[in-house]
Design a protein around this motif. Structure first.
Motif, mmCIF file in Angstrom:
data_model
loop_
_atom_site.group_PDB
_atom_site.id
_atom_site.type_symbol
_atom_site.label_atom_id
_atom_site.label_comp_id
_atom_site.label_asym_id
_atom_site.label_seq_id
_atom_site.Cartn_x
_atom_site.Cartn_y
_atom_site.Cartn_z
ATOM 1 N N LEU A 20 0.768 -1.198 -0.019
ATOM 2 C CA LEU A 20 0.007 -0.102 -0.041
ATOM 3 C C LEU A 20 0.909 1.114 -0.030
ATOM 4 C CD1 LEU A 20 -2.824 -1.173 2.417
ATOM 5 C CD2 LEU A 20 -2.914 -0.968 0.170
ATOM 6 N N ARG A 21 2.231 1.264 0.047
ATOM 7 C CA ARG A 21 2.923 2.533 0.103
ATOM 8 C C ARG A 21 2.826 2.787 -1.318
ATOM 9 N NH1 ARG A 21 8.577 -0.101 1.999
ATOM 10 N NH2 ARG A 21 7.709 -1.631 0.844
ATOM 11 N N GLN A 22 3.098 4.290 -1.520
ATOM 12 C CA GLN A 22 2.988 4.956 -2.528
ATOM 13 C C GLN A 22 4.340 5.205 -3.028
ATOM 14 O OE1 GLN A 22 0.190 6.107 -4.484
ATOM 15 N NE2 GLN A 22 -0.958 4.798 -3.112
ATOM 16 N N PRO A 23 4.679 5.234 -4.110
ATOM 17 C CA PRO A 23 6.219 5.523 -4.720
ATOM 18 C C PRO A 23 6.262 6.925 -4.189
ATOM 19 C CG PRO A 23 4.747 4.627 -6.421
ATOM 20 C CD PRO A 23 3.832 4.766 -5.400
ATOM 21 N N GLN A 28 9.983 6.373 -9.570
ATOM 22 C CA GLN A 28 9.425 5.075 -8.694
ATOM 23 C C GLN A 28 8.225 4.644 -9.392
ATOM 24 O OE1 GLN A 28 9.874 5.541 -4.532
ATOM 25 N NE2 GLN A 28 12.016 5.427 -4.564
ATOM 26 N N LYS A 29 7.137 5.450 -9.518
ATOM 27 C CA LYS A 29 5.960 5.282 -10.047
ATOM 28 C C LYS A 29 5.956 4.424 -11.369
ATOM 29 C CE LYS A 29 1.281 7.086 -10.881
ATOM 30 N NZ LYS A 29 1.032 5.967 -11.804
ATOM 31 N N ALA A 30 6.733 5.108 -12.309
ATOM 32 C CA ALA A 30 7.045 4.654 -13.528
ATOM 33 C C ALA A 30 7.499 3.157 -13.734
ATOM 34 C CB ALA A 30 7.886 5.548 -14.569
ATOM 35 N N ILE A 31 8.544 2.970 -12.698
ATOM 36 C CA ILE A 31 9.214 1.697 -12.823
ATOM 37 C C ILE A 31 8.265 0.684 -12.261
ATOM 38 C CG2 ILE A 31 10.986 0.399 -11.360
ATOM 39 C CD1 ILE A 31 12.604 3.031 -11.207
ATOM 40 N N MET A 32 7.414 0.945 -11.200
ATOM 41 C CA MET A 32 6.381 0.022 -10.710
ATOM 42 C C MET A 32 5.434 -0.147 -11.677
ATOM 43 S SD MET A 32 7.444 -1.022 -7.685
ATOM 44 C CE MET A 32 6.310 -1.818 -7.215
ATOM 45 N N ASP A 33 4.961 0.641 -12.361
ATOM 46 C CA ASP A 33 3.791 0.538 -13.627
ATOM 47 C C ASP A 33 4.124 -0.303 -14.470
ATOM 48 O OD1 ASP A 33 2.213 2.240 -11.992
ATOM 49 O OD2 ASP A 33 2.448 4.012 -13.184
ATOM 50 N N THR A 34 5.624 -0.108 -14.863
ATOM 51 C CA THR A 34 6.384 -0.754 -15.872
ATOM 52 C C THR A 34 6.199 -2.286 -15.516
ATOM 53 O OG1 THR A 34 7.477 1.073 -16.883
ATOM 54 C CG2 THR A 34 8.243 -1.266 -17.753
ATOM 55 N N LEU A 35 6.729 -2.511 -14.477
ATOM 56 C CA LEU A 35 7.018 -4.051 -13.937
ATOM 57 C C LEU A 35 5.567 -4.759 -13.839
ATOM 58 C CD1 LEU A 35 9.956 -3.571 -11.631
ATOM 59 C CD2 LEU A 35 9.993 -4.563 -13.577
ATOM 60 N N ARG A 36 4.588 -4.011 -13.148
ATOM 61 C CA ARG A 36 3.077 -4.457 -13.106
ATOM 62 C C ARG A 36 2.611 -4.767 -14.346
ATOM 63 N NH1 ARG A 36 2.402 -0.025 -8.947
ATOM 64 N NH2 ARG A 36 2.481 -0.952 -7.066
ATOM 65 N N TYR A 37 2.765 -4.009 -15.503
ATOM 66 C CA TYR A 37 2.339 -4.375 -16.717
ATOM 67 C C TYR A 37 2.921 -5.370 -17.311
ATOM 68 C CZ TYR A 37 1.396 -3.945 -21.909
ATOM 69 O OH TYR A 37 1.135 -4.197 -22.976
ATOM 70 N N ASN A 52 14.248 1.004 -21.223
ATOM 71 C CA ASN A 52 13.575 1.265 -22.696
ATOM 72 C C ASN A 52 12.054 1.200 -22.643
ATOM 73 O OD1 ASN A 52 16.012 1.677 -24.106
ATOM 74 N ND2 ASN A 52 16.313 -0.806 -24.079
ATOM 75 N N TYR A 53 11.383 0.437 -21.844
ATOM 76 C CA TYR A 53 10.121 0.513 -22.076
ATOM 77 C C TYR A 53 9.301 1.150 -21.054
ATOM 78 C CZ TYR A 53 11.086 -3.104 -25.410
ATOM 79 O OH TYR A 53 11.545 -3.817 -26.471
ATOM 80 N N LEU A 54 9.993 2.047 -20.152
ATOM 81 C CA LEU A 54 9.181 2.710 -18.984
ATOM 82 C C LEU A 54 8.050 3.349 -19.247
ATOM 83 C CD1 LEU A 54 10.398 3.392 -16.056
ATOM 84 C CD2 LEU A 54 11.159 5.385 -16.887
ATOM 85 N N ILE A 55 7.175 3.106 -18.838
ATOM 86 C CA ILE A 55 5.778 3.785 -18.829
ATOM 87 C C ILE A 55 5.644 4.931 -17.977
ATOM 88 C CG2 ILE A 55 3.202 3.401 -18.252
ATOM 89 C CD1 ILE A 55 3.811 0.593 -18.867
ATOM 90 N N SER A 56 5.903 6.162 -18.589
ATOM 91 C CA SER A 56 5.928 7.473 -17.877
ATOM 92 C C SER A 56 5.346 8.623 -18.801
ATOM 93 C CB SER A 56 7.262 7.553 -17.394
ATOM 94 O OG SER A 56 7.216 8.785 -16.736
ATOM 95 N N LYS A 63 19.937 8.889 -14.419
ATOM 96 C CA LYS A 63 20.489 9.065 -13.088
ATOM 97 C C LYS A 63 19.357 8.911 -12.116
ATOM 98 C CE LYS A 63 23.068 11.779 -9.882
ATOM 99 N NZ LYS A 63 22.344 10.949 -8.623
ATOM 100 N N ASN A 64 18.274 9.394 -12.390
ATOM 101 C CA ASN A 64 16.894 9.647 -11.527
ATOM 102 C C ASN A 64 16.560 8.062 -11.622
ATOM 103 O OD1 ASN A 64 14.901 10.053 -9.916
ATOM 104 N ND2 ASN A 64 13.921 11.427 -11.308
ATOM 105 N N PHE A 65 16.461 7.466 -12.620
ATOM 106 C CA PHE A 65 15.763 6.200 -12.964
ATOM 107 C C PHE A 65 16.681 5.176 -12.150
ATOM 108 C CE2 PHE A 65 16.344 2.181 -15.370
ATOM 109 C CZ PHE A 65 15.056 1.704 -15.018
ATOM 110 N N LYS A 66 17.978 5.223 -12.478
ATOM 111 C CA LYS A 66 18.898 4.294 -11.493
ATOM 112 C C LYS A 66 18.657 4.501 -10.103
ATOM 113 C CE LYS A 66 23.175 3.484 -13.086
ATOM 114 N NZ LYS A 66 24.319 3.795 -13.574
ATOM 115 N N ASP A 67 18.587 5.907 -9.854
ATOM 116 C CA ASP A 67 18.710 5.945 -8.103
ATOM 117 C C ASP A 67 17.343 5.315 -7.702
ATOM 118 O OD1 ASP A 67 21.102 7.084 -8.148
ATOM 119 O OD2 ASP A 67 20.137 9.310 -8.170
ATOM 120 N N SER A 68 16.027 5.793 -8.414
ATOM 121 C CA SER A 68 15.010 5.096 -7.923
ATOM 122 C C SER A 68 14.787 3.743 -7.864
ATOM 123 C CB SER A 68 13.666 5.820 -8.872
ATOM 124 O OG SER A 68 13.812 7.253 -8.779
ATOM 125 N N LEU A 69 15.643 2.964 -9.157
ATOM 126 C CA LEU A 69 15.354 1.549 -9.213
ATOM 127 C C LEU A 69 16.162 0.930 -8.071
ATOM 128 C CD1 LEU A 69 14.599 -0.694 -10.579
ATOM 129 C CD2 LEU A 69 16.629 -0.660 -11.723
#
Length: 80
Positions: A20-23, A28-37, A52-56, A63-69
């Motif tokens: 239930l935690r929000q990104p 982080q939201k984009a990464i979680m959405d991509t993995l859920r899809y 490459n397939y990031l849903i955002s 850099k932001n992507f790597k740190d968030s992941l």
């Protein structure tokens, strides 16, 4: 009528845990959405495939992507 609440989903490779935690940020939201899809197809994704397939709806730099992941992995929300 359902007696028990639905179970949280997990995978054996590149595990995705639902909670239930929000990104904390849009990356982080984009990464979680991509993995859920991609979970629909039951196929693990590599770092480069997630990137490459990031849903955002917003532009996210690498850099932001790597740190968030790394943050999601560290928090146990994604298990590699």
């Amino acid at each position: 009528m359902r007696k028990n609440a639905p179970k949280k989903f997990k995978r054996t490779k590149n595990k995705i845990t639902q909670d239930l935690r929000q990104p904390a940020n849009p990356a982080q939201k984009a990464i979680m959405d991509t993995l859920r899809y991609r979970k629909i197809f039951d196929w693990p994704m590599s770092y480069y495939q997630i990137w490459n397939y990031l849903i955002s709806g917003k532009s996210i730099d690498e850099k932001n992507f790597k740190d968030s992941l790394n943050s999601l992995i560290k928090d146990g929300r994604i298990i590699c």
